[in-house]
Design a protein around this motif. Structure first.
Motif, PDB file in Angstrom:
ATOM      1  N   GLY A 113      11.039   0.031  -3.487  1.00 18.89           N
ATOM      2  CA  GLY A 113      11.827  -0.895  -2.694  1.00 18.89           C
ATOM      3  C   GLY A 113      13.291  -0.847  -3.104  1.00 18.89           C
ATOM      4  O   GLY A 113      13.794   0.166  -3.594  1.00 18.89           O
ATOM      5  N   THR A 159      11.926  -7.047  -8.605  1.00 19.68           N
ATOM      6  CA  THR A 159      11.772  -5.596  -8.687  1.00 19.68           C
ATOM      7  C   THR A 159      11.081  -5.243  -9.994  1.00 19.68           C
ATOM      8  O   THR A 159      11.004  -6.071 -10.906  1.00 19.68           O
ATOM      9  CB  THR A 159      13.140  -4.895  -8.615  1.00 19.68           C
ATOM     10  OG1 THR A 159      12.960  -3.471  -8.661  1.00 19.68           O
ATOM     11  CG2 THR A 159      14.033  -5.322  -9.782  1.00 19.68           C
ATOM     12  N   LEU A 205       6.349  -1.244   4.947  1.00 19.95           N
ATOM     13  CA  LEU A 205       6.315  -2.564   4.315  1.00 19.95           C
ATOM     14  C   LEU A 205       4.969  -3.242   4.529  1.00 19.95           C
ATOM     15  O   LEU A 205       4.457  -3.928   3.638  1.00 19.95           O
ATOM     16  CB  LEU A 205       7.439  -3.439   4.872  1.00 19.95           C
ATOM     17  CG  LEU A 205       8.841  -3.163   4.350  1.00 19.95           C
ATOM     18  CD1 LEU A 205       9.843  -4.110   4.996  1.00 19.95           C
ATOM     19  CD2 LEU A 205       8.911  -3.281   2.840  1.00 19.95           C
ATOM     20  N   LYS A 233       2.582  -1.634   2.149  1.00 15.56           N
ATOM     21  CA  LYS A 233       2.880  -2.127   0.805  1.00 15.56           C
ATOM     22  C   LYS A 233       2.225  -3.479   0.576  1.00 15.56           C
ATOM     23  O   LYS A 233       1.647  -3.742  -0.485  1.00 15.56           O
ATOM     24  CB  LYS A 233       4.396  -2.228   0.635  1.00 15.56           C
ATOM     25  CG  LYS A 233       4.867  -2.544  -0.769  1.00 15.56           C
ATOM     26  CD  LYS A 233       6.369  -2.351  -0.892  1.00 15.56           C
ATOM     27  CE  LYS A 233       6.829  -2.493  -2.338  1.00 15.56           C
ATOM     28  NZ  LYS A 233       8.257  -2.167  -2.499  1.00 15.56           N
ATOM     29  N   ASP A 285       7.131  -7.080  -2.338  1.00 13.81           N
ATOM     30  CA  ASP A 285       8.463  -6.682  -1.891  1.00 13.81           C
ATOM     31  C   ASP A 285       9.141  -7.909  -1.305  1.00 13.81           C
ATOM     32  O   ASP A 285       8.560  -8.579  -0.454  1.00 13.81           O
ATOM     33  CB  ASP A 285       8.372  -5.575  -0.833  1.00 13.81           C
ATOM     34  CG  ASP A 285       9.722  -4.931  -0.552  1.00 13.81           C
ATOM     35  OD1 ASP A 285      10.660  -5.660  -0.141  1.00 13.81           O
ATOM     36  OD2 ASP A 285       9.851  -3.706  -0.728  1.00 13.81           O
TER      37      ASP A 285
END
Length: 289
Positions: free
Chosen positions: A124, A150, A205, A208, A215
């Motif tokens: 990301g 993150t 996304l 994910k 994220d």
């Protein structure tokens, strides 16, 4: 019960991989693993990471005080400890100087998003911290604004730090990042970097989210962000001296399509003024037919 000797062996293995990938010259880099609420295994200072043995690994408490080990702990242990304090889920931290990612740290160039699927899923948006002299608490504090959003960061004019549930996972994020930075440089030399479009980026996304990787762009806080424009950490750029110089920004890709005003979504890439002109041109064409 944890096998502490096995964990130390794993740290030595990652040290060899870091050294063999040329992510750490001479005695660069450091590795830690948290083994209890107040105990962290730590690689020694002034020791090549490619030639570690389990006996070289020290133990420190959460204040940085060394409580076991024949060699002095890394001088940058406070950076690792701050990550553990901010993220209870993290069990290992890896810091090193991978050359391609560190080039971005030196240039203070943001890492472009929405280009490589694996990077979108595993990394990301990657922030760049402001610079502080390594070793002290001020240096450790530079990660605080970013650490919750993150698992990998670029340390301005220094290197990278990544973290995860195991020492191997912590290392993975650094390896992925450096490989990606190298690809970006090679593509730039060829003369073009192509971005994925909004639909394909959103699909990544969604994957994910399904696979359990967090994220910020999948949260309520950033539902209206431009998902490919490094919007998550953009507010930090000025303080950190980060600016796009080498790579052009992606085309604007808002998370929500613009509305035409009557509740209908606009076609991708067309604003209201353009739509009115298209309709007018079509009406005039029909009248002339």
């Amino acid at each position: 019960m944890q096998n502490i000797h096995k964990i130390k062996q794993d740290m030595c293995d990652i040290g060899r991989r870091i050294y063999n990938r040329q992510f750490a010259a001479a005695n660069d880099g450091n590795i830690t693993v948290r083994i209890s609420d107040n105990e962290v295994l730590c690689t020694p200072t002034l020791h090549c990471k490619g030639f570690l043995t389990p006996e070289d690994i020290s133990t420190v408490d959460m204040t940085g005080k060394q409580i076991a080990g024949r060699k002095k702990r890394s001088s940058e242990a406070l950076l690792h400890l701050e990550i553990y304090k901010q993220r209870e889920d993290i069990r290992s931290v890896v810091h090193c100087h991978p050359p391609h990612a560190t080039a971005f740290a030196i240039a203070r160039e943001p890492i472009p998003q929405c280009i490589l699927p694996e990077v979108e899923v595993f990394l990301g948006d990657v922030p760049i911290t402001k610079y502080e002299t390594p070793g002290g608490q001020a240096f450790a504090d530079t990660i605080i604004p970013f650490v919750a959003k993150t698992n990998v960061m670029i340390l301005a004019n220094h290197g990278t730090v990544s973290y995860g549930e195991t020492v191997e996972q912590a290392y993975w994020w650094t390896e992925i990042l450096d490989s990606y930075c190298r690809m970006l440089m090679l593509a730039k030399q060829l003369g073009n970097v192509s971005y994925l479009d909004q639909q394909k980026s959103k699909e990544l996304l969604d994957l994910k989210d399904q696979w359990g990787y967090k994220d910020p762009r999948n949260t309520k806080e950033y539902e209206d962000c431009d998902i490919c424009a490094n919007d998550i950490f953009r507010d930090s750029w000025k303080e950190s001296g980060v600016e796009r110089r080498a790579f052009t920004p992606p085309p604007a890709m808002p998370a929500k399509p613009a509305s035409s005003g009557n509740g209908q979504a606009m076609p991708d890439g067309i604003n209201e003024e353009q739509l009115v002109k298209l309709i007018t041109d079509e009406v005039m064409r029909q009248m002339k037919a």
